[in-house]
Design an enzyme around this catalytic site. Structure first.
Site, mmCIF file in Angstrom:
data_model
loop_
_atom_site.group_PDB
_atom_site.id
_atom_site.type_symbol
_atom_site.label_atom_id
_atom_site.label_comp_id
_atom_site.label_asym_id
_atom_site.label_seq_id
_atom_site.Cartn_x
_atom_site.Cartn_y
_atom_site.Cartn_z
ATOM 1 N N ASN A 1 0.837 -1.206 0.000
ATOM 2 C CA ASN A 1 0.000 0.000 0.000
ATOM 3 C C ASN A 1 0.872 1.256 0.000
ATOM 4 O OD1 ASN A 1 0.579 -0.972 2.642
ATOM 5 N ND2 ASN A 1 -0.994 0.313 3.543
ATOM 6 N N ASN B 1 -1.128 8.555 1.068
ATOM 7 C CA ASN B 1 -0.936 9.933 0.620
ATOM 8 C C ASN B 1 -1.549 10.872 1.640
ATOM 9 O OD1 ASN B 1 -1.818 12.459 -1.144
ATOM 10 N ND2 ASN B 1 -0.254 11.339 -2.285
ATOM 11 N N GLU C 1 -3.020 -4.337 -3.632
ATOM 12 C CA GLU C 1 -3.532 -5.184 -4.722
ATOM 13 C C GLU C 1 -3.485 -4.449 -6.059
ATOM 14 O OE1 GLU C 1 -4.846 -4.638 -1.749
ATOM 15 O OE2 GLU C 1 -6.122 -6.297 -1.093
HETATM 16 N N1 THU Z 1 -5.213 -1.567 2.204
HETATM 17 C C1 THU Z 1 -4.629 -2.328 1.228
HETATM 18 O O1 THU Z 1 -3.545 -2.026 0.742
HETATM 19 N N2 THU Z 1 -5.291 -3.435 0.802
HETATM 20 C C2 THU Z 1 -6.458 -3.903 1.333
HETATM 21 O O2 THU Z 1 -6.957 -4.933 0.918
HETATM 22 C C3 THU Z 1 -7.103 -3.157 2.417
HETATM 23 C C4 THU Z 1 -6.504 -1.842 2.756
HETATM 24 C C5 THU Z 1 -4.473 -0.409 2.717
HETATM 25 C C6 THU Z 1 -5.017 0.933 2.381
HETATM 26 C C7 THU Z 1 -4.465 1.780 3.530
HETATM 27 O O3 THU Z 1 -3.146 2.207 3.199
HETATM 28 C C8 THU Z 1 -4.381 0.821 4.690
HETATM 29 O O4 THU Z 1 -4.449 -0.476 4.126
HETATM 30 C C9 THU Z 1 -5.467 0.996 5.712
HETATM 31 O O5 THU Z 1 -6.711 0.911 5.130
#
Ligand code: THU
Length: 141
Positions: free
Chosen positions: A54, A57, A67
């Site tokens: 992830n 920002n 993903e």
């Molecule tokens: N996040 C992901 O990268 N994938 C997911 O399936 C769920 C949420 C990230 C987004 C954000 O940076 C952090 O997790 C908290 O929501």
């Protein structure tokens, strides 16, 4: 009743490789706001593995999930036939709604596994179209 044949299970070594790749990708998470690290590994039917973490920002909604980072790398390589995605995080999360729609565009049959960052208690496979029934689709010309 579905008539779609179930995909062959992944062999153990390949699966473990994906889990390790996802755990490793999570170390690159840019998550100064949530402190929640997500890593994933997307296995293409070509055998290639694309990883994602992830990327947050200051304008929170601009954040991109692990993903979509992995899927974007596969698209960049024009490698569009996907088999499995493993997603790991501190709490078990399934792909968010936006990611489900994004992944569904390419791989409604994608096998999704979810687990924790630090152990192998994975849950899956769940097929993407089970996570997102009635996904938005358009016919392609
Ligand atoms: N996040 C992901 O990268 N994938 C997911 O399936 C769920 C949420 C990230 C987004 C954000 O940076 C952090 O997790 C908290 O929501």
């Amino acid at each position: 009743m579905s008539t779609v044949p179930l995909p062959e299970p992944l062999d153990h070594a390949r699966f473990n490789e994906l889990v390790l790749a996802a755990q490793n990708a999570a170390k690159s998470a840019y998550n100064p706001y949530s402190r929640f690290a997500v890593g994933c590994a997307l296995l293409s039917k070509s055998g290639q593995v694309y990883c994602g973490c992830n990327i947050e920002n200051a304008s929170y909604s601009v954040t991109i999930c692990a993903e979509r980072v992995a899927a974007s790398q596969a698209v960049l390589r024009r490698d569009l036939d996907w088999d499995t995605i493993v997603v790991v995080s501190p709490q078990r999360v399934t792909p968010c709604g936006v990611c489900r729609q994004f992944l569904h565009e390419f791989a409604p049959q994608l096998r999704v596994w979810n687990g924790y960052l630090d152990n192998l208690e994975l849950i899956g496979p769940t097929l993407l179209h089970e996570l997102l029934p009635s996904a938005m689709t358009l016919s392609r010309s």
